[in-house]
Design a protein around this motif. Structure first.
Motif, PDB file in Angstrom:
ATOM      1  N   HIS A   1      14.578  -4.556   2.448  1.00 29.11           N
ATOM      2  CA  HIS A   1      13.694  -3.390   2.383  1.00 29.11           C
ATOM      3  C   HIS A   1      12.410  -3.804   1.660  1.00 29.11           C
ATOM      4  CE1 HIS A   1      13.373   1.144   1.028  1.00 29.11           C
ATOM      5  NE2 HIS A   1      12.262   0.685   1.585  1.00 29.11           N
ATOM      6  N   GLY A   2      11.297  -3.783   2.387  1.00 28.93           N
ATOM      7  CA  GLY A   2       9.998  -4.150   1.802  1.00 28.93           C
ATOM      8  C   GLY A   2       9.169  -2.906   1.519  1.00 28.93           C
ATOM      9  N   HIS A   3       8.384  -2.963   0.450  1.00 29.49           N
ATOM     10  CA  HIS A   3       7.560  -1.817   0.061  1.00 29.49           C
ATOM     11  C   HIS A   3       6.076  -2.175   0.117  1.00 29.49           C
ATOM     12  CE1 HIS A   3      10.954   0.582  -1.566  1.00 29.49           C
ATOM     13  NE2 HIS A   3      11.466  -0.602  -1.824  1.00 29.49           N
ATOM     14  N   ASP A   4       5.336  -1.437   0.918  1.00 25.20           N
ATOM     15  CA  ASP A   4       3.872  -1.558   0.974  1.00 25.20           C
ATOM     16  C   ASP A   4       3.396  -2.931   1.447  1.00 25.20           C
ATOM     17  OD1 ASP A   4       3.127   1.027   0.493  1.00 25.20           O
ATOM     18  OD2 ASP A   4       2.589   0.762  -1.608  1.00 25.20           O
ATOM     19  N   TRP A   5       2.066  -3.052   1.629  1.00 22.05           N
ATOM     20  CA  TRP A   5       1.552  -4.264   2.287  1.00 22.05           C
ATOM     21  C   TRP A   5       1.914  -5.533   1.531  1.00 22.05           C
ATOM     22  CZ3 TRP A   5      -1.447  -7.935   0.077  1.00 22.05           C
ATOM     23  CH2 TRP A   5      -2.217  -7.590  -1.036  1.00 22.05           C
ATOM     24  N   GLN A   6       2.102  -5.423   0.225  1.00 16.62           N
ATOM     25  CA  GLN A   6       2.398  -6.628  -0.556  1.00 16.62           C
ATOM     26  C   GLN A   6       3.708  -7.274  -0.111  1.00 16.62           C
ATOM     27  OE1 GLN A   6       1.414  -3.694  -1.832  1.00 16.62           O
ATOM     28  NE2 GLN A   6      -0.234  -4.029  -3.291  1.00 16.62           N
TER      29      GLN A   6
ATOM     30  N   ALA B   1      -3.508   3.940   2.834  1.00 19.89           N
ATOM     31  CA  ALA B   1      -4.898   3.576   2.548  1.00 19.89           C
ATOM     32  C   ALA B   1      -5.016   2.113   2.120  1.00 19.89           C
ATOM     33  CB  ALA B   1      -5.457   4.482   1.453  1.00 19.89           C
ATOM     34  N   TYR B   2      -3.919   1.519   1.713  1.00 15.78           N
ATOM     35  CA  TYR B   2      -3.946   0.124   1.282  1.00 15.78           C
ATOM     36  C   TYR B   2      -3.262  -0.717   2.357  1.00 15.78           C
ATOM     37  CZ  TYR B   2      -5.211   2.441  -3.020  1.00 15.78           C
ATOM     38  OH  TYR B   2      -5.845   3.234  -3.947  1.00 15.78           O
TER      39      TYR B   2
END
Ligand code: ADP
Ligand code: GLC
Length: 479
Positions: free
Chosen positions: A126-131, A162-163
């Motif tokens: 499970h990955g979170h956000d663009w990072q 937005a990111y």
């Protein structure tokens, strides 16, 4: 899980709260979570370190990993001082670090190298956000045929569209990305590369942090150019409302409050109001204690409505209210609040900075919490406010729409005040309405109790995540 923030290790916003709390909520349902996180400056936890070599393009990067146990959750800190031992997580307020593509590619590759070393331990990533966006990309491309990692289903959560993690196309070579990662159906975005787009394209299930936001981001107004990509994955896009950590945010035991309170002891909230006035440098006179206190805790950015507030200087000063603001962010908004505090030293106090204790005291001591966001994927502070008997005044968007129920004068129902149009007039009109109702003590008490008894816990949401993980593990693949 792979993430760039996790409470209590590293935090700039709500992502950290979610990554801190969700693994614990999953643990109570019987699941075990490992979280891979960069070791930023000042993170001291984790003793024995073991080396982990990671390839970035032509270069082998030597990192060290160490494990920290948080109950059944393991946190794996990736240590590479040239990348992560810096003053900020992503860069100063003047702009992002120029090598963020490399820093977070390193995080993704280190996470997968770590996972491979554990054998077939994992059911889902499970990955979170663009990072963390490269995690599904790498799994689906260069690791597709691996014995260790090839089978791993992926879930990706968008905390804020937005990111987007957009970088020059020349990074493809420097990061050693597979050609399949670079197509228009993959990371390519108007001639550049987007880590976020990669995360969306290659994950089996995509989640975002409220049902309303899941619908909004499929429209041009909120999609930030990604509405096409997201409507293309509409069947795999799920909105799951964040919970809040009931241990961290509980007025009955909060160590940052001078006196605990809860729904049965609501009068004791007054002690927090007094302490907040003092902490903010305002005198706790009878007048000040009787006057409604409006709190704000926020990143000072346009997303959060600070462009609207910045047009309202004199109107805010003229309201029958005290303002206490805690935040940091864009210089222009910091200056606006400093100037407003200088013009109304008895009514407006601002603290520029990041201060966890003061954030809790504002939730405890304020009467009203103001969150006039232009968009808000979920928002946590309005839920902290509900739990602390601090009535939220919010704009009807994203998670604010899903959690704050507008006060209905006819029936007395609701738990806050909500405005629709993103205009300064609508904001002030709604704030004035709240300030009026504040003077009607029984109506106000009802609003407070409605908020305090709303279930904002992680339990139901953690169960929804489990269903999503099961679906990812059994369902069809993405890109
Ligand atoms: P976002 O993640 O968009 O910033 P959220 O409402 O989801 O918004 O979460 C913000 C989190 O960061 C909350 O836990 C809030 O208390 C915290 N926070 C934001 N600014 C500050 C600050 N200046 N000092 C302390 N905590 C802050
Ligand atoms: C993002 C969003 C915020 C959300 C948080 C946690 O930072 O801006 O609305 O609550 O992520 O999911």
């Amino acid at each position: 899980m792979v993430a760039s923030e996790m409470h209590p290790f590293a935090k700039t916003g709500g992502l950290a709260d979610v990554v801190g709390a969700l693994p614990r909520a999953l643990a109570t349902l019987g699941h075990t979570v490992d979280v891979v996180l960069p070791r930023y400056r000042g993170v001291a936890a984790g003793e024995t370190a073991s080396p982990l070599a990671v390839r970035l393009g032509a270069v082998m990067v030597e990192t060290m990993t160490s494990e920290v146990a948080d109950g059944p959750t393991r946190v794996i800190l990736v240590d590479h001082p040239p990348s992560f031992d810096r003053e900020f997580l992503y860069g100063p307020s003047s702009g992002d670090y120029e090598d963020n593509a490399a820093r977070f590619a390193l995080l993704a590759r280190a996470a997968l190298a770590w996972a491979a070393r554990q054998g077939q331990r994992y059911d889902v990533v499970h990955g979170h956000d663009w990072q963390a966006g490269l995690v599904p990309v790498l799994l689906a491309t260069e690791h597709a045929d691996d014995v260790q990692l090839g089978h791993l289903p992926t879930v990706f959560t968008i905390h804020n569209l937005a990111y987007q993690g957009i970088f020059d196309a020349s990074w493809a070579e420097r990061l050693g990305l597979h050609p399949r990662a670079l197509g228009t159906d993959a990371m390519e975005y108007w001639g550049r590369l987007s880590f976020l787009k990669g995360g969306i394209a290659f994950s089996r299930v995509i989640t975002t942090v409220s049902p309303r936001y899941a619908a909004e981001i499929q429209t041009p107004e909120f999609g930030f150019g990604f509405e096409g990509v997201l409507t293309g994955r509409a069947d795999d896009l799920v909105g799951i409302l964040n919970g809040i950590d009931y241990d961290q945010w509980n007025p009955a035991v909060d160590p940052y409050l001078p006196k605990p309170f809860d729904a049965a002891r609501l009068d004791d909230k007054a002690a927090s109001k007094r302490a907040l006035l003092v902490a903010a440098g305002l005198s706790p006179t009878q007048d000040a204690l009787a006057r409604p206190l409006v709190g704000i805790v926020s990143r000072l950015v346009a997303q959060k409505g600070f462009d609207l507030l910045a047009t309202l200087g004199d109107d805010l000063g003229a309201l029958d209210a005290t303002f206490v603001v805690l935040g940091r962010g864009e210089a222009a908004f910091e200056t606006f609040w400093r100037d407003l505090a200088a013009a109304h030293p008895d009514r407006v106090a601002v603290r520029i900075g990041f201060d966890e204790g003061l954030a809790h005291l504002i939730e405890g001591g304020a009467d009203i919490f103001l969150m006039p966001s232009r968009f808000e994927p979920c928002g946590l502070n309005q839920m902290y406010s509900l739990r602390y008997g601090t009535v939220p005044v919010v704009r009807a968007t994203g998670g604010l729409y899903d959690t704050v129920e507008p006060y209905n004068p006819a029936t007395g129902s609701g738990n806050g005040f909500v405005f629709e149009d993103y205009t300064a007039e609508a904001l002030v009109r709604t704030l004035r309405h709240a300030l009026r109702i504040y003077r009607e003590s029984s109506a106000w008490r009802r609003l407070q109790l409605a908020g305090m008894t709303r279930d904002c816990s992680w339990e139901a949401s953690a169960r929804e995540y489990v269903r999503v993980y099961e679906r990812a593990a059994g369902g069809r693949t993405g890109a």
